[in-house]
Design an enzyme around this catalytic site. Structure first.
Site, PDB file in Angstrom:
ATOM      1  N   ASP A  49      32.485  44.877  40.063  1.00 15.27           N
ATOM      2  CA  ASP A  49      33.633  44.072  40.431  1.00 15.27           C
ATOM      3  C   ASP A  49      34.871  44.971  40.392  1.00 15.27           C
ATOM      4  O   ASP A  49      34.815  46.094  39.862  1.00 15.27           O
ATOM      5  CB  ASP A  49      33.750  42.897  39.457  1.00 15.27           C
ATOM      6  CG  ASP A  49      34.864  41.948  39.812  1.00 15.27           C
ATOM      7  OD1 ASP A  49      35.083  41.727  41.020  1.00 15.27           O
ATOM      8  OD2 ASP A  49      35.524  41.430  38.897  1.00 15.27           O
ATOM      9  N   ASP A  73      38.826  43.554  40.342  1.00 11.06           N
ATOM     10  CA  ASP A  73      39.896  42.978  39.527  1.00 11.06           C
ATOM     11  C   ASP A  73      39.414  42.793  38.092  1.00 11.06           C
ATOM     12  O   ASP A  73      38.408  42.124  37.843  1.00 11.06           O
ATOM     13  CB  ASP A  73      40.340  41.624  40.088  1.00 11.06           C
ATOM     14  CG  ASP A  73      41.062  41.750  41.414  1.00 11.06           C
ATOM     15  OD1 ASP A  73      41.678  42.801  41.642  1.00 11.06           O
ATOM     16  OD2 ASP A  73      41.001  40.806  42.217  1.00 11.06           O
TER      17      ASP A  73
END
Length: 263
Positions: A18, A20
């Site tokens: 991922d 963020d």
């Protein structure tokens, strides 16, 4: 975390990460990320940054990390906007859509042959955007009530920013769902569609890969349900205490991705 267990993690061929809360907060690169990326490249690992954010195209994400000092090829990025465009095009080629979203989503839909239509679209497609307003909700509700199918890029309620948590896609879609009584179909993580595409792009099997994320309800459950080992990093939305709220567990819990790379 024992050194032996960390070594098992480092032996994986593929890393799906991922962005963020894992790589950055807003425009701020997180501690240890540069060392982690250097290790991925030096060890010739197959890696993909798989983000539920639909606002930016892969080239924009590549340039964002370049501004932070990380040189990574555009081919290492895949977004929920791309996954959504691929899904809609597979469901109904040459479809039309009313889109609530940023340029990253609009561009992905155009490239997949989906045209914009605010009169009688096949779909209402929603992602994150700074231009969301009450008129947008009214338009979307009207079109869904007239038969347009509701699609959303991802099911995140919130996302991390430099100043704290901010509303994300599901929070923006909720008023449309409540007003119409229709449930959106969410394409991004934890939907296995996006994870399987990620594995195909890496060219590895699920048992050879690991999912690295900061959210239990998207990243970690997506990895578990796709058969990957999972790494929860505490640099984003989730604290160690939060993990106790869930019936499932990540295989690893680390402070940040920097711990994956040997010192």
């Amino acid at each position: 975390m024992t050194e032996e267990k960390l070594q098992q993690l480092r032996e994986k061929k593929g890393f799906i990460c991922d962005m963020d809360g894992v790589i950055y907060h807003g425009e701020q690169l997180l501690d240890g990320v540069a060392r982690f990326v250097d290790w991925l490249q030096r060890e010739d690992k197959r890696f993909l940054f798989l983000t539920n954010s639909s606002e930016r195209a892969p080239l924009e994400l590549q340039q964002k990390l370049a501004r932070m000092g990380l040189e990574i090829g555009e081919e290492h990025f895949y977004t929920s906007a791309l996954a959504t465009a691929k899904f809609v095009a597979s469901q109904k080629p040459d479809a039309s859509a009313y889109v609530i979203g940023a340029p990253g989503l609009v561009g992905a839909l155009y490239e997949a042959g989906i045209v914009m239509n605010d009169v009688d679209p096949d779909y209402v497609i929603a992602g994150e955007t700074n231009t969301y307003n009450y008129q947008t909700i009214l338009k979307a509700v009207d079109l869904v009530n007239k038969g347009a199918r509701l699609i959303a890029t991802n099911s995140d309620l919130t996302g991390p920013a430099e100043h704290g948590l901010i509303p994300a896609c599901r929070a923006l879609v909720a008023p449309i769902e409540l007003a119409t009584g229709k449930q959106a179909y969410y394409v991004g993580k934890p939907n296995p569609l996006m994870m399987r595409t990620g594995l195909r792009l890496l060219g590895v099997h699920s048992h050879e890969a690991v999912m690295v994320g900061d959210r239990m309800d998207t990243d970690i459950v997506a990895g578990i349900e796709t058969g990957l080992d999972t790494v929860l990093v505490l640099s984003g939305c989730t604290s160690r205490a939060d993990v106790e709220q869930y019936a499932y567990r990540p295989h690893y819990i680390l402070q940040g991705v920097g711990e994956i790379a040997p010192l």
